[in-house]
Write an enzyme that holds these catalytic residues in place. Structure first.
Site, PDB file in Angstrom:
ATOM      1  N   ASP A  83       0.982  -0.915   0.294  1.00  0.00           N
ATOM      2  CA  ASP A  83       0.159   0.062   0.322  1.00  0.00           C
ATOM      3  C   ASP A  83       0.550   1.753   0.225  1.00  0.00           C
ATOM      4  O   ASP A  83       2.094   1.097   0.288  1.00  0.00           O
ATOM      5  CB  ASP A  83      -0.538  -0.165   1.507  1.00  0.00           C
ATOM      6  CG  ASP A  83      -1.929   0.555   1.153  1.00  0.00           C
ATOM      7  OD1 ASP A  83      -2.080   1.226  -0.100  1.00  0.00           O
ATOM      8  OD2 ASP A  83      -3.066   0.454   1.700  1.00  0.00           O
ATOM      9  N   GLU A 122       3.195   4.658  -3.591  1.00  0.00           N
ATOM     10  CA  GLU A 122       4.229   6.081  -4.680  1.00  0.00           C
ATOM     11  C   GLU A 122       4.973   7.046  -4.085  1.00  0.00           C
ATOM     12  O   GLU A 122       5.643   7.769  -4.536  1.00  0.00           O
ATOM     13  CB  GLU A 122       2.712   6.835  -4.993  1.00  0.00           C
ATOM     14  CG  GLU A 122       1.589   7.501  -3.866  1.00  0.00           C
ATOM     15  CD  GLU A 122       0.954   6.172  -3.184  1.00  0.00           C
ATOM     16  OE1 GLU A 122       0.361   6.280  -2.183  1.00  0.00           O
ATOM     17  OE2 GLU A 122      -0.179   5.109  -3.924  1.00  0.00           O
ATOM     18  N   ASP A 130      -8.004   4.329  -4.122  1.00  0.00           N
ATOM     19  CA  ASP A 130      -8.529   4.543  -2.910  1.00  0.00           C
ATOM     20  C   ASP A 130      -9.474   5.748  -3.774  1.00  0.00           C
ATOM     21  O   ASP A 130     -10.251   6.432  -3.279  1.00  0.00           O
ATOM     22  CB  ASP A 130      -8.784   5.320  -2.144  1.00  0.00           C
ATOM     23  CG  ASP A 130      -7.225   4.679  -0.729  1.00  0.00           C
ATOM     24  OD1 ASP A 130      -7.487   3.745  -1.288  1.00  0.00           O
ATOM     25  OD2 ASP A 130      -6.572   4.995   0.115  1.00  0.00           O
TER      26      ASP A 130
END
Length: 828
Positions: free
Chosen positions: A406, A409, A479
């Site tokens: 998760d 980035e 998300d």
């Protein structure tokens, strides 16, 4: 006379100067083993052939020395035969696949087929260098302009939530984010690909006069041009350059259940147990965050939460039910973790704001108690080793099957421009910012491959960069919120991502943020507005490379939506069963990716020369045979607009809409429009009706079906009804032939979850349909592996002849073939 003499003298001097400049131009380059180098008045230009179809361009201000090693490119330049010819100021380099023209005055470069057809040109005065101080290092901001044809369409550049497919007239600010994954690679309908090899914040902009890449930091302009002949060929060139995509385990293509988050090991195991009890197929379960304890222990990679007292037993219990588990890991660490304490003294942490912002778990974040969480420096090889050391000891050793990486980035919160000045192992964060996901995902993948060949690497990750396909990673779209517009956006987002040469992609089925649907509806699962959206998203998700249900606010497990015999429950179960029936087709398509550089989610423009599909955002091919037209508009309930940061966003009007929706039974048939591309006939998957392409049709739909069409000439294998991917062998497959054109399909099988296939441990069986003779030939089996089925049955259905439709097999097969690996032909 004097004036006439002066005039003639000036002409003579001018001619002499032109001759001298032309002679200088004639010598103004140096041939190298890979191409040419040229020192021009304004810059140095180098052309390097990496293969007959791939060329690299390097440009830098004159006399500036630099060394650039690509983070994305793995290919070493191969010796390529090419010729050099000069005509005036234009130097032409020609391989057997590509012609490159270099203007020795301007430095502009143009690309052509070997037959002379123009592909792409740099715009006049198209290379620009602007002095830039990068955290104390003298460098440049760089800009390169290109001239595109008016009717040319371009695609790629990763995943954007723009809701559009074509990149023409777009301006895209490429800085990695939660729901935007940027890959600076584009493909063109003219049959070429262009890779801008830069990792700093970059703007791509297409204007009527030119298209350009502009990057904040670059010691040089560095890009690759490749000719592929079509989009597939261009994608193959990019994978040749940056790495091939390995096989995923078969089980990863089954159904995945997840949510934010399971709060105990009993809850996690209980979900798998409930699916088995209900007889609904399931292959994967995902444990999200906080199994490590509190926010100060963020990403400790250990089960420190007392609700997970025996992780080894938890994993064993899941495995004993023939399911798999992957677990959330992040690119940052809390100050009380072993990783933080080991990395901080070595300068391996990046001190900028990330998630979570507070050590207190209440919402909104209590900033009086900062979490102290910091991302690590994945550009540092020692930091990547430390990361894996703890991951191996804390999680891999207990049998976790894969990694949910998760915030890869990573999350960059409370952004300050000075954050980009932070030093990494490879220079400023600004210089390498966009390659962060490539480095952190690559660190895990490479270390696991080195540790074990028995279990294929499987990584689910939120971000990506060029070359990431080589690391066994499937990227999800972040998300995204639960709305119809968000669902519509996912289709072009996934297609552009796939055309960026990274073939594995998925979404949070139902959207991540769904709190707006809860008000007045308990947990939200009985709200018809969410039910309709969720079912339609699930049906879309069944035709993506990973089928994974996930989100917050509203639970997503099937039993929360009702029970067997109820419309929504049955629609969910039917869709999951459909996914499993297609596993032989999907796994074979995965082999086509690994072996032939193919793509699973295919924009229609990849396969059809039809102007109407050039910018088609709501349909695509899944594999090379199945046209998917998801229902992306509400048909039974009001279509409400939901913002991603809304947790209880229903206003009075929405409450009224919800009350009206309460009476919905989802039993009435609706309809939607579908465009069938020209150049082939199509079969309605559900009815077997044959329809000519090149037209828009009105398709009747029910809540449990979306429009699916099979291309004429297709051969599709259907697998058995199972509870998990490997429950039953594929020894009794149904093979459906969709006549109307010649067709071919290769069935791929191997040991399902190791790397023996790389050593040749796999088999293929090729089916060929001859439309003229109405003959199906089952070719000789090629290859061998442990556990291979040596004798099997193929149940042949000639679609249109029998009454069997959709998922229901015909009980009256046209032919039943007993197959022992030798070639057999049957007339149908």
């Amino acid at each position: 006379m004097k004036n006439a003499f002066l005039s003639r003298n000036c002409q003579y001097i001018l001619l002499l100067a032109l001759f001298s400049f032309s002679s200088l131009a004639a010598q103004n380059y140096q041939k190298t083993a890979l191409g040419v180098k040229s020192k021009l008045q304004s810059m140095d230009v180098e052309v390097q052939f990496y293969s007959p179809s791939i060329v690299r361009i390097l440009k830098s201000p004159g006399g500036v020395a630099f060394k650039k090693e690509s983070l994305s490119v793995t290919k070493k330049p191969q010796v390529t035969k090419f010729t050099i010819q000069q005509k005036g100021d234009v130097l032409s380099l020609k391989s057997e696949k590509l012609k490159v023209d270099v203007n020795l005055k301007s430095g502009n470069i143009s690309y052509y087929t070997v037959a002379g057809a123009a592909l792409l040109s740099e715009a006049a005065s198209g290379s620009k260098f602007t002095d830039f101080d990068d955290a104390g290092s003298k460098t440049y901001s760089i800009n390169q302009l290109f001239t595109l044809d008016k009717d040319e369409a371009i695609y790629g550049l990763g995943q954007q939530q723009r809701g559009k497919l074509s990149l023409r007239n777009a301006r895209i600010n490429m800085v990695q984010g939660n729901v935007d994954d940027y890959v600076p690679y584009l493909v063109s309908t003219k049959g070429y690909g262009l890779f801008w090899d830069n990792y700093s914040p970059t703007v791509f902009e297409d204007k009527p006069e030119s298209a350009s890449f502009k990057s904040e930091v670059g010691d040089c302009i560095d890009y690759y041009f490749m000719i592929g002949g079509n989009i597939d060929g261009s994608i193959a060139g990019m994978r040749e350059l940056t790495g091939q995509a390995p096989m995923f385990p078969l089980w990863t293509f089954g159904y995945w259940q997840s949510k934010e988050r399971y709060k105990s090991q009993n809850e996690l195991v209980g979900v798998v147990s409930k699916y088995r009890e209900l007889g609904v197929p399931l292959d994967g379960i995902i444990q999200d965050w906080q199994y490590w304890g509190n926010n100060y222990q963020w990403n400790a990679m250990e089960f420190l939460n007392p609700e997970f007292p025996n992780p080894k037993k938890m994993v064993d219990d899941i495995h004993n039910m023939n399911a798999h588990v992957i677990i959330s890991i992040w690119s940052s660490f809390g100050p009380e973790t072993k990783q933080f304490r080991e990395m901080q003294p070595k300068g391996m942490l990046l001190n900028f704001g990330t998630w979570p912002q507070s050590g207190v778990e209440s919402w909104p974040p209590n900033r009086d108690y900062p979490s102290g969480v910091q991302p690590y420096d994945p550009y540092n090889p020692e930091a990547r080793e430390i990361y894996w050391k703890h991951l191996d000891k804390g999680l891999f050793s207990v049998g976790i099957d894969g990694w949910w990486m998760d915030s890869s980035e990573p999350d960059h919160m409370d952004f300050k421009p000075s954050d980009f000045d932070i030093k990494t192992y490879l220079g400023s964060f600004r210089k390498v910012r966009n390659a962060f996901p490539l480095m952190t995902v690559g660190g895990v993948s490479e270390h696991q491959r080195a540790a074990s060949a028995d279990k294929r690497v499987f990584i689910l990750t939120r971000s990506a960069f060029a070359g990431q396909q080589r690391y066994g990673a499937n990227t999800w779209s972040g998300d995204v919120n639960s709305s119809w517009q968000s669902l519509r956006n996912q289709i072009p987002a996934g297609l552009n991502f796939s055309m960026s040469a990274i073939p594995y992609w998925n979404t949070d089925i139902g959207g991540f943020f769904a709190g707006a649907y809860k008000r007045g509806w308990g947990d939200g699962t009985k709200n018809p507005s969410f039910q309709e959206l969720y079912v339609r998203w699930l049906q879309f998700g069944a035709f993506t490379p990973m089928m994974r249900s996930h989100g917050t606010d509203i639970p997503r497990e099937i039993y929360n939506f009702g029970k067997k015999g109820e419309t929504i429950y049955d629609a969910i179960a039917k869709t999951i069963d459909l996914r499993y029936s297609l596993l032989p087709y999907i796994y074979s398509a995965s082999w086509d990716i690994t072996n032939n550089q193919s793509t699973m989610m295919r924009a229609l423009v990849m396969d059809f020369n039809d102007k109407k599909v050039v910018d088609m955002n709501n349909e695509y091919l899944f594999g090379k045979s199945i046209l998917v037209a998801p229902v992306v508009n509400a048909q039974y309930t009001p279509e409400t607009i939901v913002k991603s940061n809304e947790e209880t966003g229903w206003n009075k009007d929405n409450d009224a809409n919800g009350a009206k929706a309460q009476a919905v039974t989802f039993t009435q048939a609706k309809s939607t429009k579908v465009y069938l591309p020209e150049g082939t006939a199509w079969y309605d998957f559900w009815t077997n009706e044959k329809i000519n392409g090149g037209q828009e049709i009105e398709k009747a739909t029910t809540i449990d079906e979306i429009p699916l069409y099979i291309k004429s000439g297709s051969i599709i294998p259907f697998g058995p009804k199972v509870q998990y991917a490997t429950e039953k062998k594929w020894d009794n497959l149904e093979i459906r032939v969709y006549p109307g054109a010649n067709g071919e399909f290769t069935l791929y099988e191997d040991e399902n979850d190791n790397y023996n296939y790389e050593k040749g441990a796999y088999s293929t069986i090729t089916f060929k349909w001859n439309e003229q003779t109405k003959t199906l030939t089952v070719g000789k089996r090629k290859g061998n592996f442990n556990g291979m089925i040596k004798n099997r049955t193929f149940n042949i259905v000639l679609v249109g002849k029998q009454k069997g439709t959709g998922m229901t097999s015909s009980t009256n097969f046209d032919k039943i073939i007993s197959y022992d690996g030798k070639e057999k032909s049957v007339k149908l």
